[in-house]
Write a protein that holds these residues in place. Structure first.
Motif, PDB file in Angstrom:
ATOM      1  N   CYS A  97       0.835  -1.204   0.000  1.00  9.87           N
ATOM      2  CA  CYS A  97       0.000   0.000   0.000  1.00  9.87           C
ATOM      3  C   CYS A  97       0.871   1.255   0.000  1.00  9.87           C
ATOM      4  O   CYS A  97       1.906   1.312   0.673  1.00  9.87           O
ATOM      5  CB  CYS A  97      -0.917   0.031   1.223  1.00  9.87           C
ATOM      6  N   ALA A  98       0.444   2.241  -0.753  1.00 11.22           N
ATOM      7  CA  ALA A  98       1.154   3.515  -0.809  1.00 11.22           C
ATOM      8  C   ALA A  98       0.895   4.318   0.457  1.00 11.22           C
ATOM      9  O   ALA A  98      -0.011   4.012   1.241  1.00 11.22           O
ATOM     10  CB  ALA A  98       0.703   4.299  -2.037  1.00 11.22           C
ATOM     11  N   SER A  99       1.689   5.369   0.675  1.00 13.31           N
ATOM     12  CA  SER A  99       1.513   6.246   1.826  1.00 13.31           C
ATOM     13  C   SER A  99       0.128   6.891   1.779  1.00 13.31           C
ATOM     14  O   SER A  99      -0.308   7.395   0.738  1.00 13.31           O
ATOM     15  CB  SER A  99       2.598   7.327   1.823  1.00 13.31           C
ATOM     16  N   GLY A 100      -0.572   6.902   2.910  1.00 13.15           N
ATOM     17  CA  GLY A 100      -1.922   7.451   2.958  1.00 13.15           C
ATOM     18  C   GLY A 100      -2.988   6.402   2.732  1.00 13.15           C
ATOM     19  O   GLY A 100      -4.183   6.723   2.775  1.00 13.15           O
ATOM     20  N   PHE A 101      -2.572   5.152   2.494  1.00 12.00           N
ATOM     21  CA  PHE A 101      -3.504   4.044   2.280  1.00 12.00           C
ATOM     22  C   PHE A 101      -3.147   2.906   3.233  1.00 12.00           C
ATOM     23  O   PHE A 101      -1.997   2.758   3.650  1.00 12.00           O
ATOM     24  CB  PHE A 101      -3.445   3.553   0.829  1.00 12.00           C
ATOM     25  N   ARG A 102      -4.148   2.086   3.561  1.00 12.32           N
ATOM     26  CA  ARG A 102      -3.947   0.973   4.477  1.00 12.32           C
ATOM     27  C   ARG A 102      -4.655  -0.254   3.924  1.00 12.32           C
ATOM     28  O   ARG A 102      -5.742  -0.152   3.347  1.00 12.32           O
ATOM     29  CB  ARG A 102      -4.495   1.327   5.855  1.00 12.32           C
TER      30      ARG A 102
END
Length: 229
Positions: A97-102
């Protein structure tokens, strides 16, 4: 002899033109009569079969994309913005997952920083707004950003502005005339009752108004003459 050659060419030409699309050469129009295949295809029991480059080392795609097989070739397509590397399209095919996503269940979903953090914005006069993959801080109503901080917008008070600040000179003159008119009417009413005191005051007020009007008109007339108007 010429007629025989032309007949042979006419007989062979349809066979050359009617090969399946994947065949570079064939002995007939059927798929099983391919003798050689075009690039991106491989010969299998007389039939040209598509090569899945995505399952081999033939495909080379950037790390932020995934391989998509096409007939005779392949294409590189971009990963979902929630992914860091992926194996296919959408947030459910992410490698990470990219930063800002979970990772929630099987998908990389946006994190609502405004709801999860106690003070997402450093300034008490800022409001948090969640956006996909991040958040932003906007100045609250009545504030504006100055030098990277929110400052209160200054509204002029009644004392600073003054009651008659927005009134023009013409409007002031009309108000003066209305005021003196009311005073004269009151004095005239009292003078009509025969009171000598109020009669004297009334006559004095009339004389003062006449003098003021004449001096004002005279001043304006003199000013116009001096300006050549």
């Amino acid at each position: 002899m010429l007629v025989l050659s032309l007949w042979l060419c006419a007989a062979l030409l349809p066979q050359v033109l009617s090969c399946p699309d994947a065949c570079s050469s064939c002995s007939g129009p059927e798929d099983i009569l391919c003798e050689a295949c075009r690039a991106g295809w491989t010969l299998h029991h007389g039939t040209c079969v598509d090569i899945d480059e995505c399952g081999t080392e033939l495909a080379t795609c950037p790390s932020d994309s995934y391989c998509f097989n096409t007939e005779g070739s392949y294409a590189c397509r971009g990963c979902d913005r929630s992914c860091v590397g992926c194996m296919g399209s959408g947030p459910a095919r992410c490698k990470k997952c990219a930063s800002g996503f979970r990772l929630t269940g099987t998908k990389c979903l946006d994190i609502d920083e405004c709801a999860e953090r106690i003070l997402p914005c450093s300034d008490f006069d800022e409001l948090c707004t969640n956006v996909e993959g991040s958040f932003r801080c906007d100045c609250a109503e009545g504030f504006r950003r100055k030098n990277h901080v929110c400052v209160k917008e200054q509204q002029p008070s009644a004392e600073e502005k003054g009651l008659l600040e927005d009134i023009t000179n013409e409007e002031v003159e009309v108000l003066q005339q209305m005021f003196f008119g009311v005073v004269l009417c009151a004095l005239a009413t009292l003078a009509a009752k025969g009171d000598m005191v109020f009669t004297s005051i009334f006559m004095g007020a009339v004389a003062a108004m006449a003098g003021y009007w004449l001096s004002d008109r005279g001043g304006r007339y003199l000013d116009s003459l001096l300006r050549g108007r």
